[in-house]
Every structure is written in C-alpha cells, then in structure tokens.
Design a protein around this motif. Structure first.
Motif, PDB file in Angstrom:
ATOM      1  N   LEU A   1      71.472  89.779  19.262  1.00  0.00           N
ATOM      2  CA  LEU A   1      70.163  89.597  18.620  1.00  0.00           C
ATOM      3  C   LEU A   1      69.083  90.231  19.492  1.00  0.00           C
ATOM      4  O   LEU A   1      68.287  89.532  20.133  1.00  0.00           O
ATOM      5  N   PRO A   2      68.998  91.560  19.536  1.00  0.00           N
ATOM      6  CA  PRO A   2      68.035  92.208  20.437  1.00  0.00           C
ATOM      7  C   PRO A   2      66.591  91.896  20.108  1.00  0.00           C
ATOM      8  O   PRO A   2      65.735  91.944  20.992  1.00  0.00           O
ATOM      9  N   GLN A   3      66.298  91.560  18.844  1.00  0.00           N
ATOM     10  CA  GLN A   3      64.919  91.220  18.497  1.00  0.00           C
ATOM     11  C   GLN A   3      64.493  89.900  19.130  1.00  0.00           C
ATOM     12  O   GLN A   3      63.294  89.626  19.240  1.00  0.00           O
ATOM     13  N   ILE A   4      65.453  89.104  19.569  1.00  0.00           N
ATOM     14  CA  ILE A   4      65.157  87.846  20.254  1.00  0.00           C
ATOM     15  C   ILE A   4      65.305  88.001  21.762  1.00  0.00           C
ATOM     16  O   ILE A   4      64.460  87.529  22.529  1.00  0.00           O
ATOM     17  N   SER A   5      66.352  88.688  22.195  1.00  0.00           N
ATOM     18  CA  SER A   5      66.615  88.799  23.634  1.00  0.00           C
ATOM     19  C   SER A   5      65.755  89.854  24.318  1.00  0.00           C
ATOM     20  O   SER A   5      65.462  89.735  25.513  1.00  0.00           O
ATOM     21  N   GLN A   6      65.341  90.894  23.591  1.00  0.00           N
ATOM     22  CA  GLN A   6      64.579  91.990  24.188  1.00  0.00           C
ATOM     23  C   GLN A   6      63.380  92.371  23.316  1.00  0.00           C
ATOM     24  O   GLN A   6      63.250  93.526  22.887  1.00  0.00           O
ATOM     25  N   PRO A   7      62.473  91.445  23.044  1.00  0.00           N
ATOM     26  CA  PRO A   7      61.344  91.782  22.163  1.00  0.00           C
ATOM     27  C   PRO A   7      60.417  92.844  22.736  1.00  0.00           C
ATOM     28  O   PRO A   7      59.838  93.638  21.990  1.00  0.00           O
ATOM     29  N   SER A   8      60.286  92.899  24.073  1.00  0.00           N
ATOM     30  CA  SER A   8      59.374  93.886  24.663  1.00  0.00           C
ATOM     31  C   SER A   8      59.882  95.303  24.433  1.00  0.00           C
ATOM     32  O   SER A   8      59.123  96.210  24.073  1.00  0.00           O
ATOM     33  N   LYS A   9      61.178  95.511  24.605  1.00  0.00           N
ATOM     34  CA  LYS A   9      61.745  96.847  24.435  1.00  0.00           C
ATOM     35  C   LYS A   9      61.726  97.272  22.965  1.00  0.00           C
ATOM     36  O   LYS A   9      61.414  98.424  22.644  1.00  0.00           O
TER      37      LYS A   9
END
Length: 366
Positions: A290-298
């Motif tokens: 879930l990159p939208q949760i784990s890496q929102p800044s990137k």
C-alpha cells in the motif's frame, strides 16, 4: 527560530472593504465544511454510489477522482495520502471525488442473500453518472488494485473523459488457472480477512508490518464483510482488459507499485504493454503493498510531476521534500517531451529539481 520559518504564499483576490468581514468569515466556514468532505448518494444504471467530495466544484479543471481496492473504502485507502501536508498544494487546485464501490462505504447496509453485485465492467459503467452529477467533463483518475482495474476499464470505454490515470497495483489480466487453483486452496485454509490481507500485503509485510495489524483490526470490526466478499468475488472474476500498444490507453498513465509488493510482477508486465512515450513507471523502495499509505511523500511528489506534465500547476513550487531530499525513493520514469501538453514528468518547475531530459530513464533517491 528563523530556521523554523517556512515560505508561505498568500494571495488576496479582493481586499476586504468595511462590512465585508462577516461575509469573509462565512466563506471561510463554508470552505472548512467543504474540506471535511460532502457526502452524496448518486443513482446509476447499476445501483447507487456513495461519493465524498472535497473542495468547491470547479469544472474549469478536471476533478481528481479516486477508486479504492477490495477490502478498503475511500477513507482507509486514500485519507493518508490526501491528508498529507505536501498534497495540500495539489488538492487546493482541484475538486477531489472519492468513489466507494457499492456497499463498501463505512457502515453500509449488508446486501440481502442472493443479491447480484455489479460486475467489474458494470462498476466502470457507473462512473459517467458521477461526472454528469457534478458536471465534470474530464477527470484525472487514481485507483488502487481493483479500483485501478475499474478506472482503466472506464478509460478504455470513455477515453475522452480521462485526462490522466494513476494506477497503483494494477493487474489488467483475468485470473489464470494457476491463480484460480491457488485462490481455491486459500479459501479452504484461510479466513476471508486473511485472504484480503494477502491481497493487500506481501508475505514479508504480513509478518512484520504494523499497518497489517491496523487493517486486520479494521476488517474485523467491519459490519459489511458480506458486501466486501461480493466485491472480492467480482474482482476475481474479472476479464482481460486487453491493453497493449495496439489497443492502448489514450491518456498519460503513471504506474505505481511497491518493491516486493504482491502485485509487482503484474504491474511490471502492464508497463511492458503500454506506450512508453505516455507511460511513467514508479517502483517504490520500501513501498510495500500500500504505497499510498506507507510512502505518501514520495507518491505526492511523483503525482505533482505527473500533473505538471499534463500542463497543470506549471508554476507551482516544488515541495519542501524535493528541496531537502537525501535518500530512499527508487523510481523510473519513461519520459517523452514531444507533445504540446507533455505526457511526461519533465516540465520545469520553480524552486525544485526536475527529471532529466526526454528519452532518459531516471533513478531517484530521496
């Protein structure tokens, strides 16, 4: 103390005159309500849709339209990303429309036994009713997993309605016999909640990631798991989208996947079929399922490049993230600057570092 100061741009469209203070306060109060989200129920040919709208309706620009994955709803899927500090620079320029798939919103009533849930194709056919309701001609669409599939189908059916696609964990293919057999075995040996978690997270994350436990608790407290199971069955019965370079998506596409995510191979395969001159591929180190949760800044920074490549927010300053980054994002972009509304992430932007020249592949660390 001065080191703590940040650059803030304040634009006053009209100076306040005596007696205007009350109306200005009312405007601010109304904006706060809009920012919290206004809920709508929209009738479509295949049932009602639960919609949450953020910001004032501005049809001069496309809306940002989102669609969540199975086992989630718009809030749990996108709130971390769209509430992220740096995302506000984007959000303030667009109306944001979050779609909940039928019966997936929080506290949704459980469908009766025997209810025929819409197919994935029918879910895509419901989206034009949303655009018509809010009088939007086009959207920039962002979907995760099953939501990415639905939005891709919508873009294939209604290419003039989609200006750009951000597809996270997209799998455009129908399930094969091996997938079907594995799913059958998993159904016999795992609870439904664990099946969903296996769809959302990698095996490594299932044993080490604290976000997994948060999602497990959320699912265990859900009152509409039967509805989620209907959505899950529909997704597992999906057909091939038949996307390739002879039958491509007509708009710019940004593909996103986390390194070692359960859908990594599917996204890489999808990338190989798309037109490299209109496709950007972002593979996030430590992004997980879930990159939208784990890496929102990137993801926020990549999304900003994507929007600027489409000709929006061209004069926007880069975020503090891009001015101060040092090391952790792994990504690659296919870049082509030959079109008037560039389908790339390479337009210039005041105050920040931009990707290299067209036709190059970019590896970024932040």
């Amino acid at each position: 103390m001065t080191s703590e100061l940040q650059e803030i741009a304040i634009t006053e469209e009209k100076p306040l005159l005596p007696g205007q203070a009350d109306s200005k306060e009312a405007e601010v109060a109304a904006q706060i309500l809009l920012d919290q989200g206004k809920v709508h129920t929209i009738e479509t040919p295949h049932g009602d849709l639960h919609i949450t709208l953020h910001g004032a309706v501005n049809t001069r620009r496309p809306a940002i339209l989102t669609y969540h994955d199975v086992g989630m709803e718009s809030k749990s899927c996108f709130s971390t990303l769209f509430n992220f500090e740096e995302m506000q620079e984007i959000v303030k320029n667009f109306t944001v429309i979050h779609i909940d798939a039928p019966g997936q919103e929080e506290e949704a009533a459980t469908y009766p036994a025997g209810y025929q849930y819409p197919s994935m194709e029918q879910l895509a056919q419901m989206i034009p009713s949303v655009l018509q309701f809010f009088n939007f001609r086009t959207v920039i669409a962002m979907g995760v997993g099953a939501g990415a599939y639905v939005l891709s189908k919508f873009a294939l059916d209604s290419p003039d309605s989609v200006e750009g696609l951000v597809l996270i964990n997209i799998d455009p293919d129908a399930r094969g016999w091996m997938d079907w057999a594995a799913q059958k075995f998993t159904t016999l040996t795992s609870s439904f909640t664990e099946q969903i978690l296996g769809h959302l997270f990698s095996q490594e994350e299932l044993s080490t990631n604290t976000e997994v436990q948060r999602q497990r608790e959320r699912l265990s407290k859900s009152t509409n798991l039967p509805n989620v199971e209907l959505f899950w069955k529909g997704y597992n019965s999906r057909r091939d989208l038949n996307i390739d370079r002879n039958s491509p998506l007509k708009c710019p596409v940004m593909l996103v996947v986390g390194d070692q995510a359960p859908h990594e191979d599917a996204v890489v395969e999808c990338n190989s079929r798309l037109d490299p001159t209109t496709t950007s591929f972002l593979k996030m180190a430590d992004g997980g399922g879930l990159p939208q949760i784990s890496q929102p800044s990137k993801l926020t920074e990549a999304f900003k490049y994507f929007i600027q490549g489409m000709g929006y927010m061209a004069s926007s300053c880069m975020t503090r993230l891009s001015r101060s980054r040092t090391a952790s994002l792994s990504s690659s972009y296919s870049i082509d600057g030959s079109r008037s509304r560039s389908r790339t992430l390479s337009q210039s932007s005041q105050g920040g570092q931009m990707p290299p020249s067209p036709t190059q592949t970019m590896e970024v660390s932040c």
